[in-house]
Design a protein around this motif. Structure first.
Motif, short mmCIF file in Angstrom:
data_model
loop_
_atom_site.label_atom_id
_atom_site.label_comp_id
_atom_site.label_asym_id
_atom_site.label_seq_id
_atom_site.Cartn_x
_atom_site.Cartn_y
_atom_site.Cartn_z
N ALA A 1 -11.30 13.51 43.02
CA ALA A 1 -10.09 13.95 43.72
C ALA A 1 -8.94 13.97 42.73
N ILE A 2 -7.94 14.79 43.00
CA ILE A 2 -6.78 14.93 42.13
C ILE A 2 -5.52 14.64 42.94
N VAL A 3 -4.67 13.78 42.41
CA VAL A 3 -3.35 13.52 42.99
C VAL A 3 -2.35 13.79 41.88
N GLN A 4 -1.43 14.75 42.10
CA GLN A 4 -0.52 15.13 41.03
C GLN A 4 0.92 15.23 41.49
N THR A 5 1.82 14.93 40.57
CA THR A 5 3.23 15.18 40.80
C THR A 5 3.49 16.68 40.78
N ASP A 6 4.34 17.14 41.67
CA ASP A 6 4.59 18.58 41.81
C ASP A 6 5.73 18.99 40.88
N ASP A 7 5.46 18.99 39.57
CA ASP A 7 6.45 19.43 38.59
C ASP A 7 5.71 20.01 37.39
N SER A 8 6.44 20.33 36.31
CA SER A 8 5.82 20.98 35.16
C SER A 8 4.82 20.06 34.46
N PHE A 9 5.07 18.76 34.49
CA PHE A 9 4.11 17.80 33.92
C PHE A 9 2.80 17.86 34.70
N GLY A 10 2.90 17.79 36.01
CA GLY A 10 1.70 17.83 36.83
C GLY A 10 0.92 19.12 36.64
N ALA A 11 1.63 20.23 36.58
CA ALA A 11 0.97 21.53 36.40
C ALA A 11 0.28 21.62 35.05
N ASP A 12 0.91 21.03 34.03
CA ASP A 12 0.35 21.08 32.68
C ASP A 12 -0.95 20.29 32.60
N VAL A 13 -0.92 19.04 33.07
CA VAL A 13 -2.13 18.20 33.00
C VAL A 13 -3.23 18.78 33.87
N LEU A 14 -2.85 19.38 35.00
CA LEU A 14 -3.84 19.97 35.90
C LEU A 14 -4.69 21.02 35.20
N LEU A 15 -4.08 21.79 34.30
CA LEU A 15 -4.84 22.80 33.56
C LEU A 15 -5.97 22.16 32.76
N GLY A 16 -5.68 21.01 32.14
CA GLY A 16 -6.71 20.31 31.40
C GLY A 16 -7.79 19.76 32.31
N VAL A 17 -7.38 19.23 33.46
CA VAL A 17 -8.34 18.73 34.44
C VAL A 17 -9.26 19.86 34.91
N GLN A 18 -8.66 21.00 35.18
CA GLN A 18 -9.45 22.15 35.65
C GLN A 18 -10.44 22.63 34.59
N LYS A 19 -10.02 22.62 33.33
CA LYS A 19 -10.93 23.00 32.24
C LYS A 19 -12.10 22.03 32.17
N GLY A 20 -11.79 20.74 32.32
CA GLY A 20 -12.85 19.74 32.30
C GLY A 20 -13.81 19.89 33.46
N LEU A 21 -13.26 20.16 34.63
CA LEU A 21 -14.10 20.37 35.81
C LEU A 21 -14.98 21.60 35.66
N GLN A 22 -14.41 22.65 35.11
CA GLN A 22 -15.18 23.88 34.91
C GLN A 22 -16.34 23.64 33.94
N PRO B 1 -13.26 19.73 42.80
CA PRO B 1 -12.67 18.52 43.38
C PRO B 1 -12.88 18.46 44.89
N VAL B 2 -13.09 17.27 45.40
CA VAL B 2 -13.30 17.10 46.84
C VAL B 2 -11.96 17.05 47.58
N ALA B 3 -10.88 16.81 46.84
CA ALA B 3 -9.54 16.80 47.43
C ALA B 3 -8.52 16.99 46.32
N HIS B 4 -7.39 17.61 46.69
CA HIS B 4 -6.32 17.85 45.71
C HIS B 4 -4.99 17.78 46.45
N GLU B 5 -4.19 16.78 46.10
CA GLU B 5 -2.91 16.56 46.78
C GLU B 5 -1.76 16.54 45.77
N LYS B 6 -0.60 17.03 46.22
CA LYS B 6 0.61 17.00 45.39
C LYS B 6 1.67 16.16 46.10
N PHE B 7 2.58 15.58 45.30
CA PHE B 7 3.68 14.82 45.88
C PHE B 7 4.98 15.15 45.17
#
Length: 375
Positions: A169-190, A196-202
């Motif tokens: 599951a992914i929990v991320q801050t909804d800002d440019s930092f969160g968006a940046d790290v998410l790209l790396g997470v998505q590459k790793g998942l691919q 991911p079984v869940a993906h939430e932003k705050f």
């Protein structure tokens, strides 16, 4: 753990730096500016990276400074607020006439000062953020001394997948930092062929996990990737446990501080934290050994965050040395870009007009029962 100083001590330092007059200017011929969140959600990490930097700068000044000139680090508190980061940077550049900026903290905060860097032609050395936006395309005046978050994220996902973890599951801050790290997470998942079984932003400014945590718990992940500041990660972790989740929590190098471990309390054990510098206890490396010896003399203990500040200060001082006896902003810029295979003490840093990444080292750690980061 790193020896802590109270908030009053830091406030006094910031106030003294802001109000310093002729005496400081006379003693410190080279002024370096820093704006970072000495209070607020990233305060622990900021204080530790700055303490590591000061550890090296103090040692350099004790030996006579850089080419006979002492270096003064003027640190201002921006409370992790990008608007205040910009205002502090403007004051440091226009009013204090600093030769370079140093150790900003936060992706949105650092991105916000780039127009000022370009306007005044002033270098920023060692921003304490691994945002890819500061690496590619090359930001002319930004000199990174750490690997990008996306590299960390890919490594973490690859490691989890190698252990057979498939429900993430992914929990991320909804800002440019969160968006940046998410790209790396998505590459790793691919690469691992996982979804991911869940993906939430705050909300970065007002994190609230009261509804997020139950949804994550319901998805029953084996691991939760927390892309958040140290304070929000602790808050989110507590909410997950309260919601009944027993998932492994994984976070990133910006949270690799002794203060973060202390904030987690009894929940610290087993949290995975990615790292961008070698083990802070690996005294076979000259840089780590040097930092350990200087810290011991001050009754401190090196944390990963301190080591990051220490390394950044070494790069800053090398740039100032190469810039010559009168390190104007243009000379510092050119000097930094001339650095090739500079040995920090076990790690080499190189820059050029086409590459300001500096280092690409990544590793993984897990917090042990003793509160130490174990590799």
């Amino acid at each position: 753990m790193t020896k802590k100083r109270g908030n009053g001590w830091w406030a006094a330092c910031v106030l003294a730096a802001a109000l310093a007059g002729g005496n400081t200017a006379a003693q410190a011929q080279i002024l370096i500016g820093q704006t970072a969140g000495f209070s607020g959600p990233v305060a622990d990490g900021v204080k530790e990276t700055t303490a590591g930097a000061r550890l090296y700068l103090d040692a350099v000044n004790a030996r006579g400074g850089v080419l006979g000139q002492k270096v003064e680090l003027i640190s201002l508190d921006d409370k992790f607020d990008p608007a205040l980061t910009v205002e502090n940077a403007r004051k440091l550049i226009e009013e204090r006439n600093v030769s370079a900026l140093f150790l900003t903290r936060g992706t949105p905060n650092t991105e916000a000062v780039i127009p000022l860097l370009d306007k005044y032609g002033i270098a920023l050395v060692g921003p304490s953020t691994g945002a890819m936006s500061l690496h590619r395309p090359v930001r002319r005046h930004v000199f990174n001394v750490r690997a990008p978050y996306q590299r960390e994220a890919e490594k973490a996902i690859g490691y989890l997948a190698s252990l057979g973890v498939s429900r993430l599951a992914i929990v991320q801050t909804d800002d440019s930092f969160g968006a940046d790290v998410l790209l790396g997470v998505q590459k790793g998942l691919q690469a691992a062929k996982l979804t991911p079984v869940a993906h939430e932003k705050f909300d970065r400014a007002k994190p609230d996990f009261s509804t997020i945590a139950p949804r994550i718990a319901l998805a029953n992940p084996q691991a939760v990737i927390m892309i958040a500041s140290s304070a929000a990660t602790v808050q989110g972790y507590n909410a997950l446990r309260a919601a009944g989740s027993t998932a492994q929590v994984v976070t990133f190098s910006h949270n690799a501080s002794a203060g973060f471990v202390k904030s987690l309390g009894s929940n610290a054990r087993g949290v995975i934290v990615t790292q961008v510098f070698p083990n802070e206890r690996a005294t076979n490396l000259p840089m780590v050994r040097e930092a350990q010896e200087l810290a011991k003399a001050q009754q401190q203990e090196i944390s990963p965050a301190m080591l990051e500040g220490f390394a950044a200060a070494k790069v800053l001082v090398e740039g100032l040395r190469r810039a010559g006896p009168k390190p104007g902003r243009d000379k510092v810029q050119a000097a930094l870009e001339s650095i090739q295979k500079f040995d920090l003490g076990g790690l080499e840093v190189s820059f050029s007009p086409e590459d300001h990444s500096g280092l690409d080292y990544t590793d993984l750690s897990i917090i042990g029962t003793d509160g130490k980061f174990r590799r």
